[in-house]
Design a protein around this motif. Structure first.
Motif, PDB file in Angstrom:
ATOM      1  N   ASN A 100       0.852  -1.183   0.000  1.00 20.70           N
ATOM      2  CA  ASN A 100       0.000   0.000   0.000  1.00 20.70           C
ATOM      3  C   ASN A 100       0.889   1.235   0.000  1.00 20.70           C
ATOM      4  OD1 ASN A 100      -1.825   2.024   0.320  1.00 20.70           O
ATOM      5  ND2 ASN A 100      -2.630   1.330   2.280  1.00 20.70           N
ATOM      6  N   HIS A 101       1.156   1.780  -1.182  1.00 23.49           N
ATOM      7  CA  HIS A 101       2.040   2.935  -1.284  1.00 23.49           C
ATOM      8  C   HIS A 101       1.406   4.210  -0.720  1.00 23.49           C
ATOM      9  CE1 HIS A 101      -0.492   3.439  -4.811  1.00 23.49           C
ATOM     10  NE2 HIS A 101      -0.133   4.700  -4.820  1.00 23.49           N
ATOM     11  N   MET A 102       0.133   4.176  -0.418  1.00 33.63           N
ATOM     12  CA  MET A 102      -0.539   5.362   0.108  1.00 33.63           C
ATOM     13  C   MET A 102      -0.684   5.349   1.623  1.00 33.63           C
ATOM     14  SD  MET A 102      -1.020   7.320  -2.417  1.00 33.63           S
ATOM     15  CE  MET A 102      -2.128   8.539  -1.736  1.00 33.63           C
ATOM     16  N   SER A 103      -0.097   4.353   2.306  1.00 33.68           N
ATOM     17  CA  SER A 103      -0.255   4.323   3.756  1.00 33.68           C
ATOM     18  C   SER A 103       0.731   5.297   4.385  1.00 33.68           C
ATOM     19  CB  SER A 103      -0.035   2.911   4.305  1.00 33.68           C
ATOM     20  OG  SER A 103       1.319   2.602   4.354  1.00 33.68           O
ATOM     21  N   PHE A 104       0.218   6.166   5.174  1.00 34.32           N
ATOM     22  CA  PHE A 104       1.049   7.172   5.825  1.00 34.32           C
ATOM     23  C   PHE A 104       1.057   6.994   7.338  1.00 34.32           C
ATOM     24  CE2 PHE A 104       1.935   9.432   2.106  1.00 34.32           C
ATOM     25  CZ  PHE A 104       0.802   9.421   1.319  1.00 34.32           C
ATOM     26  N   GLY A 105       0.678   5.844   7.809  1.00 35.31           N
ATOM     27  CA  GLY A 105       0.708   5.604   9.249  1.00 35.31           C
ATOM     28  C   GLY A 105      -0.549   6.119   9.902  1.00 35.31           C
ATOM     29  N   GLY A 106      -0.467   7.251  10.487  1.00 32.40           N
ATOM     30  CA  GLY A 106      -1.599   7.816  11.202  1.00 32.40           C
ATOM     31  C   GLY A 106      -1.240   7.999  12.672  1.00 32.40           C
ATOM     32  N   GLY A 107      -2.237   8.252  13.474  1.00 31.12           N
ATOM     33  CA  GLY A 107      -2.021   8.481  14.897  1.00 31.12           C
ATOM     34  C   GLY A 107      -1.720   7.185  15.626  1.00 31.12           C
ATOM     35  N   PRO A 108      -1.339   7.297  16.874  1.00 25.88           N
ATOM     36  CA  PRO A 108      -1.039   6.093  17.658  1.00 25.88           C
ATOM     37  C   PRO A 108      -2.299   5.244  17.839  1.00 25.88           C
ATOM     38  CG  PRO A 108      -0.908   8.069  19.023  1.00 25.88           C
ATOM     39  CD  PRO A 108      -1.178   8.513  17.625  1.00 25.88           C
ATOM     40  N   LEU A 109      -2.099   3.938  17.844  1.00 27.68           N
ATOM     41  CA  LEU A 109      -3.212   3.017  18.020  1.00 27.68           C
ATOM     42  C   LEU A 109      -3.329   2.618  19.480  1.00 27.68           C
ATOM     43  CD1 LEU A 109      -2.585   0.650  14.988  1.00 27.68           C
ATOM     44  CD2 LEU A 109      -4.265   2.463  15.157  1.00 27.68           C
ATOM     45  N   GLU A 110      -4.542   2.425  19.915  1.00 26.62           N
ATOM     46  CA  GLU A 110      -4.776   1.948  21.271  1.00 26.62           C
ATOM     47  C   GLU A 110      -5.354   0.545  21.192  1.00 26.62           C
ATOM     48  OE1 GLU A 110      -6.906   4.589  23.854  1.00 26.62           O
ATOM     49  OE2 GLU A 110      -6.022   6.350  22.906  1.00 26.62           O
ATOM     50  N   VAL A 111      -4.839  -0.331  22.048  1.00 29.30           N
ATOM     51  CA  VAL A 111      -5.329  -1.703  22.085  1.00 29.30           C
ATOM     52  C   VAL A 111      -5.799  -2.023  23.495  1.00 29.30           C
ATOM     53  CG1 VAL A 111      -3.903  -2.519  20.190  1.00 29.30           C
ATOM     54  CG2 VAL A 111      -2.995  -2.579  22.486  1.00 29.30           C
ATOM     55  N   GLY A 112      -6.711  -2.976  23.551  1.00 26.74           N
ATOM     56  CA  GLY A 112      -7.270  -3.340  24.851  1.00 26.74           C
ATOM     57  C   GLY A 112      -6.544  -4.491  25.531  1.00 26.74           C
TER      58      GLY A 112
ATOM     59  N   LYS B  36      -0.718  -8.898  17.893  1.00 27.99           N
ATOM     60  CA  LYS B  36      -1.241  -9.039  16.539  1.00 27.99           C
ATOM     61  C   LYS B  36      -0.863  -7.823  15.685  1.00 27.99           C
ATOM     62  CE  LYS B  36      -5.519  -9.905  13.993  1.00 27.99           C
ATOM     63  NZ  LYS B  36      -6.953 -10.056  14.058  1.00 27.99           N
ATOM     64  N   LEU B  37      -1.019  -6.618  16.235  1.00 30.78           N
ATOM     65  CA  LEU B  37      -0.644  -5.403  15.503  1.00 30.78           C
ATOM     66  C   LEU B  37       0.856  -5.355  15.242  1.00 30.78           C
ATOM     67  CD1 LEU B  37      -2.885  -2.664  17.144  1.00 30.78           C
ATOM     68  CD2 LEU B  37      -2.955  -3.456  14.784  1.00 30.78           C
ATOM     69  N   ALA B  38       1.659  -5.763  16.228  1.00 31.05           N
ATOM     70  CA  ALA B  38       3.109  -5.772  16.050  1.00 31.05           C
ATOM     71  C   ALA B  38       3.505  -6.765  14.962  1.00 31.05           C
ATOM     72  CB  ALA B  38       3.805  -6.111  17.365  1.00 31.05           C
ATOM     73  N   SER B  39       2.863  -7.925  14.948  1.00 26.17           N
ATOM     74  CA  SER B  39       3.141  -8.933  13.927  1.00 26.17           C
ATOM     75  C   SER B  39       2.765  -8.410  12.537  1.00 26.17           C
ATOM     76  CB  SER B  39       2.358 -10.209  14.241  1.00 26.17           C
ATOM     77  OG  SER B  39       2.486 -11.132  13.201  1.00 26.17           O
ATOM     78  N   GLN B  40       1.606  -7.773  12.428  1.00 22.12           N
ATOM     79  CA  GLN B  40       1.176  -7.206  11.145  1.00 22.12           C
ATOM     80  C   GLN B  40       2.136  -6.106  10.700  1.00 22.12           C
ATOM     81  OE1 GLN B  40      -1.335  -8.334   9.118  1.00 22.12           O
ATOM     82  NE2 GLN B  40      -0.441  -6.902   7.665  1.00 22.12           N
ATOM     83  N   ASN B  41       2.596  -5.299  11.648  1.00 23.70           N
ATOM     84  CA  ASN B  41       3.544  -4.229  11.332  1.00 23.70           C
ATOM     85  C   ASN B  41       4.855  -4.815  10.802  1.00 23.70           C
ATOM     86  OD1 ASN B  41       4.379  -1.436  11.285  1.00 23.70           O
ATOM     87  ND2 ASN B  41       5.703  -1.960  13.020  1.00 23.70           N
ATOM     88  N   ASP B  42       5.330  -5.904  11.426  1.00 25.80           N
ATOM     89  CA  ASP B  42       6.550  -6.560  10.965  1.00 25.80           C
ATOM     90  C   ASP B  42       6.381  -7.088   9.542  1.00 25.80           C
ATOM     91  OD1 ASP B  42       7.763  -5.995  13.371  1.00 25.80           O
ATOM     92  OD2 ASP B  42       7.477  -8.014  14.207  1.00 25.80           O
ATOM     93  N   LYS B  43       5.211  -7.702   9.262  1.00 24.92           N
ATOM     94  CA  LYS B  43       4.947  -8.215   7.913  1.00 24.92           C
ATOM     95  C   LYS B  43       4.909  -7.068   6.901  1.00 24.92           C
ATOM     96  CE  LYS B  43       2.233 -12.239   9.340  1.00 24.92           C
ATOM     97  NZ  LYS B  43       0.879 -12.795   9.404  1.00 24.92           N
ATOM     98  N   ASP B  44       4.225  -5.990   7.272  1.00 30.03           N
ATOM     99  CA  ASP B  44       4.130  -4.842   6.370  1.00 30.03           C
ATOM    100  C   ASP B  44       5.503  -4.230   6.112  1.00 30.03           C
ATOM    101  OD1 ASP B  44       1.404  -5.217   6.242  1.00 30.03           O
ATOM    102  OD2 ASP B  44       0.919  -3.577   7.629  1.00 30.03           O
ATOM    103  N   SER B  45       6.326  -4.125   7.152  1.00 28.06           N
ATOM    104  CA  SER B  45       7.668  -3.550   7.007  1.00 28.06           C
ATOM    105  C   SER B  45       8.528  -4.415   6.103  1.00 28.06           C
ATOM    106  CB  SER B  45       8.342  -3.400   8.375  1.00 28.06           C
ATOM    107  OG  SER B  45       7.647  -2.466   9.155  1.00 28.06           O
ATOM    108  N   ALA B  46       8.437  -5.740   6.263  1.00 25.90           N
ATOM    109  CA  ALA B  46       9.205  -6.650   5.408  1.00 25.90           C
ATOM    110  C   ALA B  46       8.728  -6.537   3.964  1.00 25.90           C
ATOM    111  CB  ALA B  46       9.074  -8.081   5.909  1.00 25.90           C
TER     112      ALA B  46
END
Length: 174
Positions: A21-33, A40-50
Motif C-alpha cells: 500500500n504505497h498510500m499508507s502514511f501511518g496515522g495516529g497512535p493506536l490503542e489496544v485493549g 497481533k498489531l506488532a506482527s502485522q507491522n513486521d509483515k508490512d515492514s518486510a
C-alpha cells in the motif's frame, strides 16, 4: 521473506507488490485493549515492514535512458531558475483557500511550477503542458485541483505566453 533479487519474477513477488500500500502514511497512535491485540498489531507491522522493504529493493521496471535523464535535469534547472518569478505569478492566480493552506497544496503547487517552467523554458506547446498537468492533478490530487490547475495555467498562458507559444520570459532573454 523475499530477497530483492527474488521479488522480480516470482508469484510471491507479484503478491508482495499487489499487497503493498504505497498510500499508507501511518496515522495516529493506536490503542489496544489486550496484549493479544498488541502482539497481533506488532506482527502485522513486521509483515508490512518486510513487504515494504522487498518492494523498495526491487529493480525498477523503467530504464532511464539519456533522453529521460537530460529532460529531467533540464526541467529541474528550469524550475529552480524560474522559481522566484513563478512564485509571484502563482500567488496572484491561485485561489485564496490554497494561499491559506499552502502546505496542504504542495503537490498542486509543484505541478504548477513544473508546468510553468516547461512552457517558459522548453517551449512545449501550452495545450500539451496543461493537459499533462491536469492529468497529474486528476491522478494525485483532490477532486477540485484539476479544475483549479487548468484555470491557473490558462491564466498564466494568457498573461505570460504569446500566441506563438513562446514565453515572454524566453523572448526577453533573446
Amino acid at each position: 521473506m523475499l530477497s530483492g533479487s527474488s521479488i522480480a519474477g516470482s508469484a510471491q513477488g507479484e503478491a508482495c507488490l499487489l499487497n503493498y500500500n504505497h498510500m499508507s502514511f501511518g496515522g495516529g497512535p493506536l490503542e489496544v485493549g489486550t496484549e493479544q491485540e498488541a502482539e497481533k498489531l506488532a506482527s502485522q507491522n513486521d509483515k508490512d515492514s518486510a513487504n515494504e522493504a522487498d518492494v523498495l529493493s526491487a529493480p525498477p521496471k523503467l530504464v532511464y535512458n539519456n533522453y529521460v535523464l537530460r529532460l529531467s535535469r533540464e526541467l529541474l534547472v528550469a524550475v529552480a531558475s524560474g522559481w522566484d518569478k513563478h512564485v509571484v505569478i502563482i500567488d496572484k492566480i491561485i485561489p485564496q483557500a490554497w494561499k491559506d493552506e499552502p502546505v496542504a497544496r504542495i503537490l498542486e503547487l509543484c505541478i504548477l511550477h513544473i508546468a510553468m517552467a516547461e512552457m517558459a523554458s522548453k517551449g512545449t506547446p501550452h495545450k500539451v503542458v496543461i493537459n499533462e498537468a491536469v492529468d497529474l492533478a486528476k491522478r494525485f490530487c483532490d477532486g477540485g485541483a484539476p479544475r483549479v490547475i487548468n484555470g491557473c495555467l490558462r491564466t498564466f498562458v494568457k498573461d505570460h505566453v504569446d500566441v506563438a507559444g513562446t514565453s515572454q520570459e524566453a523572448k526577453s532573454k533573446s
